[in-house]
Design a protein around this motif. Sequence first.
Motif, PDB file in Angstrom:
ATOM      1  N   LYS A 420      21.780-175.134 -11.675  1.00  0.00           N
ATOM      2  CA  LYS A 420      21.922-174.526 -10.385  1.00  0.00           C
ATOM      3  C   LYS A 420      20.938-173.580 -10.208  1.00  0.00           C
ATOM      4  O   LYS A 420      20.847-173.114  -9.009  1.00  0.00           O
ATOM      5  N   GLN A 424      15.573-175.820  -4.454  1.00  0.00           N
ATOM      6  CA  GLN A 424      15.223-177.229  -3.884  1.00  0.00           C
ATOM      7  C   GLN A 424      14.622-176.913  -2.607  1.00  0.00           C
ATOM      8  O   GLN A 424      14.505-176.066  -2.034  1.00  0.00           O
ATOM      9  N   GLY A 443      13.426-183.775  -2.305  1.00  0.00           N
ATOM     10  CA  GLY A 443      13.550-182.762  -3.277  1.00  0.00           C
ATOM     11  C   GLY A 443      12.369-182.577  -4.428  1.00  0.00           C
ATOM     12  O   GLY A 443      11.390-182.964  -4.045  1.00  0.00           O
ATOM     13  N   PHE A 449      16.894-184.422 -10.240  1.00  0.00           N
ATOM     14  CA  PHE A 449      17.820-183.961  -8.994  1.00  0.00           C
ATOM     15  C   PHE A 449      17.740-184.959  -8.008  1.00  0.00           C
ATOM     16  O   PHE A 449      16.909-185.295  -7.247  1.00  0.00           O
ATOM     17  N   TYR A 451      20.027-185.584  -5.545  1.00  0.00           N
ATOM     18  CA  TYR A 451      20.318-185.246  -4.181  1.00  0.00           C
ATOM     19  C   TYR A 451      19.228-185.211  -3.125  1.00  0.00           C
ATOM     20  O   TYR A 451      18.398-184.198  -3.385  1.00  0.00           O
ATOM     21  N   HIS A 453      17.593-184.061  -0.035  1.00  0.00           N
ATOM     22  CA  HIS A 453      17.626-182.909   1.253  1.00  0.00           C
ATOM     23  C   HIS A 453      16.867-183.271   2.362  1.00  0.00           C
ATOM     24  O   HIS A 453      16.975-182.310   3.366  1.00  0.00           O
ATOM     25  N   GLU A 697      20.933-175.219  -4.632  1.00  0.00           N
ATOM     26  CA  GLU A 697      21.965-176.356  -4.477  1.00  0.00           C
ATOM     27  C   GLU A 697      23.270-175.944  -3.826  1.00  0.00           C
ATOM     28  O   GLU A 697      23.850-176.601  -3.057  1.00  0.00           O
TER      29      GLU A 697
END
Length: 770
Positions: A420, A424, A443, A449, A451, A453, A697
């Motif tokens: 965390k 990012q 990212g 990671f 996810y 963006h 994040e």
Amino acid sequence: MAQKSKKTKKSTHSNRPYIIGFWTLFGIGILLAIFVFLLAGWGAFGKMPTFEELENPETNLATEIFSSDGKTLGKYYNENRTPVKYEDLPEHLVQALVATEDERFYKHAGIDARGTLRAAVFLGQRGGASTITQQLAKQLFTENVSDSFTERIFQKIKEWVIATRLERQYTKEEIITMYFNKYDFVYQAVGIRSAAKIYFGKEAKDLNIQESAVLVGMLKNAALYNPVRRPDLVEARRNQVLEQMNRNGYISENEMDSLQKLPMKIEFTPEGHDEGMATYFRAYLQGFMKDWIEKNPKPDGSHYSLYRDGLKIYTSIDSRMQGYAENAVKKHIAHLQEEFDRQNKNNPTAPFRDIDKSEEENIIQQAMRRSDRWYTMKAEGKSEKEILASFKKPREMRIFSWKGDIDTTMTPRDSILYYKSFLQAGLMSMEPQTGEVKAWVGGTNFKHFKYDHVKQGKRQVGSTFKPFVYATAIDQLKFSPCDTLPMSRFTIEAGKYGNMKDWSPQNAGNEGYEGMVTLKEGLAKSINTVTARLIDKTGPQPVIDLAQKLGVDVSNIPAVPAIALGVADISLFEMVSAFSTFANQGVYVKPVVVNRIEDKNGTVLYQHTPVTRDVLSKEAAYVTINLLEGVTEAGSGVRLRGTWGKDRIDYKRAVTGYPYDFKNPIAGKTGTTQNQSDGWFIGMVPDLATGVWVGGEDRSVHFPTITYGQGATMALPIWGMYMKDVYADDKLEVSKEEFEKPEDLSIEINCDNYGRKKTSQSSVPDELDF
């Protein structure tokens, strides 16, 4: 004499039964061998390939992703195999194969009788008897080797039969090509093309002699003779291959000696789904392709396989620009992370800010419930109590760091807090005129990671939303950048726009509430009260309608004035495509990532058709661009010009790549959200629009002050470094020219000619004032 003759005759008569017996047994043996081969051909020892299977041997072919400049971005596969043609195999590679694996390859018809006899007499101690064709037969159509001696014999017979059939069906060149395309060199390198790319970072046709010798040497046992695991053993094996090439007359003794003295060099470039270029884009493209496959079946009604059918996907991504974008993101975020960690050393709630313990615990609980560990243990029938307890048990794990992965021991719960703490970023770059997306960075590290963006993530856009408000005012009310509005405090009373309370926005930073400013100054300095006055004159709904026409999902954007300051959550993908419309003279072009899809034979299955619509007049679009140019001339984007303005900070500690020192026209807008949770910059030149987002994040992961937490410090440096590299690459030919000006421009943009010297009242028509 007669007596002597009689004895001789008797002796001859006594040998005849043995001679007859020998030839009888020999004939029976031949017939038995033929019968055994016939039985094998009929499938008595196991299923044999049909004529159709020999004509089209089943293989798993990887789907290959190509950039717009012809480079391979990556692949989707069960087996990482991309076939090559015989003409793409260098001559010395073929020579090394034949010299090492099958010296009489061009003289036999699938079975080397001489080699077989030698192997039988010397029990395989002077070399095996399997020809290249037999090895191919084994790879294509026979199962793994059995431990049973009898079954191994039958399997060898099947290989012989299939080998002879292959020799009748294919040319020697085709057999060599299939063999190279089929062999598994491990590390997900199936086939010679993948092997050349993974072990040497080049195409198979570009291999030199010693590299070819390394790969041919691996054919004996790719796991044992692997250059990544056992370089010394592989170098010795390479030299054996070179010796075989000399022995068979392919290279001279001097060439062999000089090549054997060369050190073995590899350039190991893994091609796993988590490695390589454009990993986040490839993950998005995977979803795109699955959707396309579902909607576009084969002529026989079955569906294409993304992992086995060898499709070719030609994308809009430019590998050079993608490389520059990834480098800019990694370089700046790694640098910015150091400053972020420094400021968090004395933060008792690190990595979070502005939350209490209960809120922190809620974030951790949600992260645990979204984790793979939770889903796996839940599927195993574990109770919630058992699952939660597992998050507190230390485990060995490999974690991400900007200096390389670290092997450590920590609890899964602590690893959640650790991850965390990382900042990012997302970057997307596209051509406004074509909609082609040229770079996509979702990212900082896809392996750790996942996810994205760019398309997946939606965050508050802050002041980057303000140009939509200004563009609406220009389009509907014909405002000029030179029109003036007061900076004074401003309130929209409750009830004016639906069920809302009084709204009185405050100006950020050092901006006060005294005096008048032009619209150009208002946007450049991102003055909230000016933007509030504008949305009050246009109304919130027309602004939302414009945003929707620009490609923004407005389903969750309420028609209230507060949207003017960027409270809406919007993806970077949407924002870049929306801004591109201003650079494209008011014509929206839907972003495109796939230009063409072909099957393994080159048949075109899909060809992109542009989707466009007129959104703004050329005049309104150009005036909006003129306003956005003011941001980089005198506003928060002035840092791109090589100066920091009045808010100079210790840039060496905060940013990278400065000074950028751009001289060409740039239209852009920074954005910073509440508590510095999100930093944005979207910048445009005539033929390229690029947007950058930076943040944690979670929104509670942020810098404590605006000094480092603003878009101009968090996101703008990435844009600056990226564009510096793009401009340094002359082959890209990205424009440094002025934005195209409409011939019939009626709105005044030169404020020196506008005749306004007002300091106490608005130049906007009175009837439009609130």
